[in-house]
Design an enzyme around this catalytic site. Sequence first.
Site, PDB file in Angstrom:
ATOM      1  NE  ARG A 176      -3.388   2.571   2.445  1.00  0.00           N
ATOM      2  CZ  ARG A 176      -3.334   3.439   3.447  1.00  0.00           C
ATOM      3  NH1 ARG A 176      -2.780   3.109   4.606  1.00  0.00           N
ATOM      4  NH2 ARG A 176      -3.855   4.644   3.324  1.00  0.00           N
TER       5      ARG A 176
ATOM      6  CG  HIS B 222      -1.095   8.908   3.183  1.00  0.00           C
ATOM      7  ND1 HIS B 222      -1.253   7.571   3.450  1.00  0.00           N
ATOM      8  CD2 HIS B 222      -0.744   9.471   4.361  1.00  0.00           C
ATOM      9  CE1 HIS B 222      -0.999   7.322   4.725  1.00  0.00           C
ATOM     10  NE2 HIS B 222      -0.677   8.467   5.311  1.00  0.00           N
TER      11      HIS B 222
ATOM     12  CD  GLU C 206      -5.005   7.847   9.380  1.00  0.00           C
ATOM     13  OE1 GLU C 206      -4.528   8.927   9.724  1.00  0.00           O
ATOM     14  OE2 GLU C 206      -4.642   6.757   9.849  1.00  0.00           O
TER      15      GLU C 206
ATOM     16  CG  ASN D 101      -5.210   3.483   8.478  1.00  0.00           C
ATOM     17  OD1 ASN D 101      -5.277   2.482   7.773  1.00  0.00           O
ATOM     18  ND2 ASN D 101      -4.795   4.653   8.026  1.00  0.00           N
TER      19      ASN D 101
ATOM     20  CE1 TYR E 275      -0.381   3.156  13.542  1.00  0.00           C
ATOM     21  CE2 TYR E 275      -2.262   4.185  12.460  1.00  0.00           C
ATOM     22  CZ  TYR E 275      -0.999   3.615  12.399  1.00  0.00           C
ATOM     23  OH  TYR E 275      -0.356   3.491  11.191  1.00  0.00           O
TER      24      TYR E 275
ATOM     25  CD  GLU F 259      -1.688   4.114   7.894  1.00  0.00           C
ATOM     26  OE1 GLU F 259      -1.434   4.576   9.030  1.00  0.00           O
ATOM     27  OE2 GLU F 259      -1.857   4.826   6.894  1.00  0.00           O
TER      28      GLU F 259
HETATM   29  C1  FCB Z   1      -1.494   7.414  10.469  1.00  0.00           C
HETATM   30  C2  FCB Z   1      -1.021   7.911   9.122  1.00  0.00           C
HETATM   31  C3  FCB Z   1       0.330   7.404   8.731  1.00  0.00           C
HETATM   32  C4  FCB Z   1       1.278   7.360   9.910  1.00  0.00           C
HETATM   33  C5  FCB Z   1       0.651   6.620  11.066  1.00  0.00           C
HETATM   34  C6  FCB Z   1       1.554   6.481  12.266  1.00  0.00           C
HETATM   35  O1  FCB Z   1      -2.397   8.327  11.002  1.00  0.00           O
HETATM   36  O2  FCB Z   1      -1.936   7.527   8.125  1.00  0.00           O
HETATM   37  O3  FCB Z   1       0.810   8.208   7.679  1.00  0.00           O
HETATM   38  O4  FCB Z   1       1.641   8.647  10.246  1.00  0.00           O
HETATM   39  O5  FCB Z   1      -0.516   7.284  11.448  1.00  0.00           O
END
Ligand code: FCB
Length: 455
Positions: free
Chosen positions: A77, A121, A166, A299, A301, A357
């Site tokens: 990707r 992006h 995002e 994504n 986190y 992600e």
């Molecule tokens: C996401 C982004 C990516 C990177 C990660 C850690 O929000 O899409 O570019 O910065 O966080």
Amino acid sequence: MSTAPFPPGFLWGAATSSYQIEGAAGEDGRGESIWDRFANEEGRIADGTSGAVACDHYHRWREDIAIMKSLHLGAYRFSIAWPRVIPAGVGAVNEAGLDFYDRLVDGLLDAGIDPFVTLYHWDLPQALQDRGGWASRETATAFAEYANVVSRRLGDRVATWVTHNEPWCISHHGHEDGEHAPGIQDPPTALAAAHHVLLSHGWAARAIRENVPEAPVGIVLNLTPASPATDRAEDRDAARWMDGFFNRWFLDPLYHARYPEDAVADRIARGHLPSSGMPFVETGDLEAIAQKLDFLGINYYGRAVMRMNEGGRPESVPMAPKDELTDMGWEVYPDGLHDLLVRVNRDYAPSPIYITENGAAYADGPDADGRVSDPRRIDFHRGHLRAIHRAIADGVPVAGYFAWSLLDNFEWAHGYKKRFGLVWVDHDTQTRIPKESAAWYRDTVVANAVVNGSL
Ligand code: FCB
């Protein structure tokens, strides 16, 4: 040894983005992006750096594909830099810029790796920002034309298309807290930008489908499950607020053709929108936004545990001790990914879902022998893959996983100090060293399974 096998055909990949890795900011006719401008402003980037050189991927892409091949990745990707392709955002196409992506796509296919392309992006052509950027509806028109140009050229070979990465970050960090380019701090502008990003997604999806009718088209959202810190009504309301502000603001228009009423009311109450609602939404916009997608990229986190503070403001409560946080200061919470997947499947039923992600910043670097041991990153990915495995067992159609990131790269406002890569990059010499996590990931990919207890 017991294993957690993934479904046959599960797609294993790694992700990057153009501004974070390419460098070559002034080469072959690339126009200026908002990130070039922003990074050059005093105090915007923690270590005073920029993406001008980054990982020099623009020149080293062959070596980077060879690394991906050695990891047995099924997909890569990456994103296309709009200012490389249409330097002024609208108008003249820069063939040299398109040629770069043409070579990259061919190189990936030669290596047996599916190109999974993100059109945006975050590196908007500065010329468009000068005319209002995402706050202006014209930027959505320009984006649809850019999608048309790229899909006409690469559509015969790109496996999968992502319009945006995002939208929440584009809107909020770009226009509300100002941590990202273009560094604006104005909530009404952020909401107009969010709408135009979503609208441009719909228009771009149509443009891609006209050129390549069979192409899978989707969008990537960063989603954060929100839960209340206590059972107090105020804390439950803080969690509802967070979910509306972060998740439903994007999921509801995409899947239900409407903005979430409660979250719109929150914005009106704060004076971010007029009492009449959303002045920038025109007839037909929500239909364009809500056209059927071929997949959703998520994504992930971390989570948000929310409480209402004394001043009646929602805020997140730190849940993990400091020494267990990643270098970003983020909690490691794999269960949140399972819960999020089950919830998104229940409320929106996108199919399939890709985790586009997921990863962690840890600074571990080469030892005296030049080896990079990064056991915390291995634990991170393994824990999250197990959470995905459980979600699949619960009926969620997750079809692939992309580690963020292939390479240590330019982490936006944090500069180069936050290292997310499976591959160490020495940013002075551009030497690449696959970390132990890369070897672990390769073994996982080859086994199509998370082997319990494996390193
Ligand atoms: C996401 C982004 C990516 C990177 C990660 C850690 O929000 O899409 O570019 O910065 O966080």
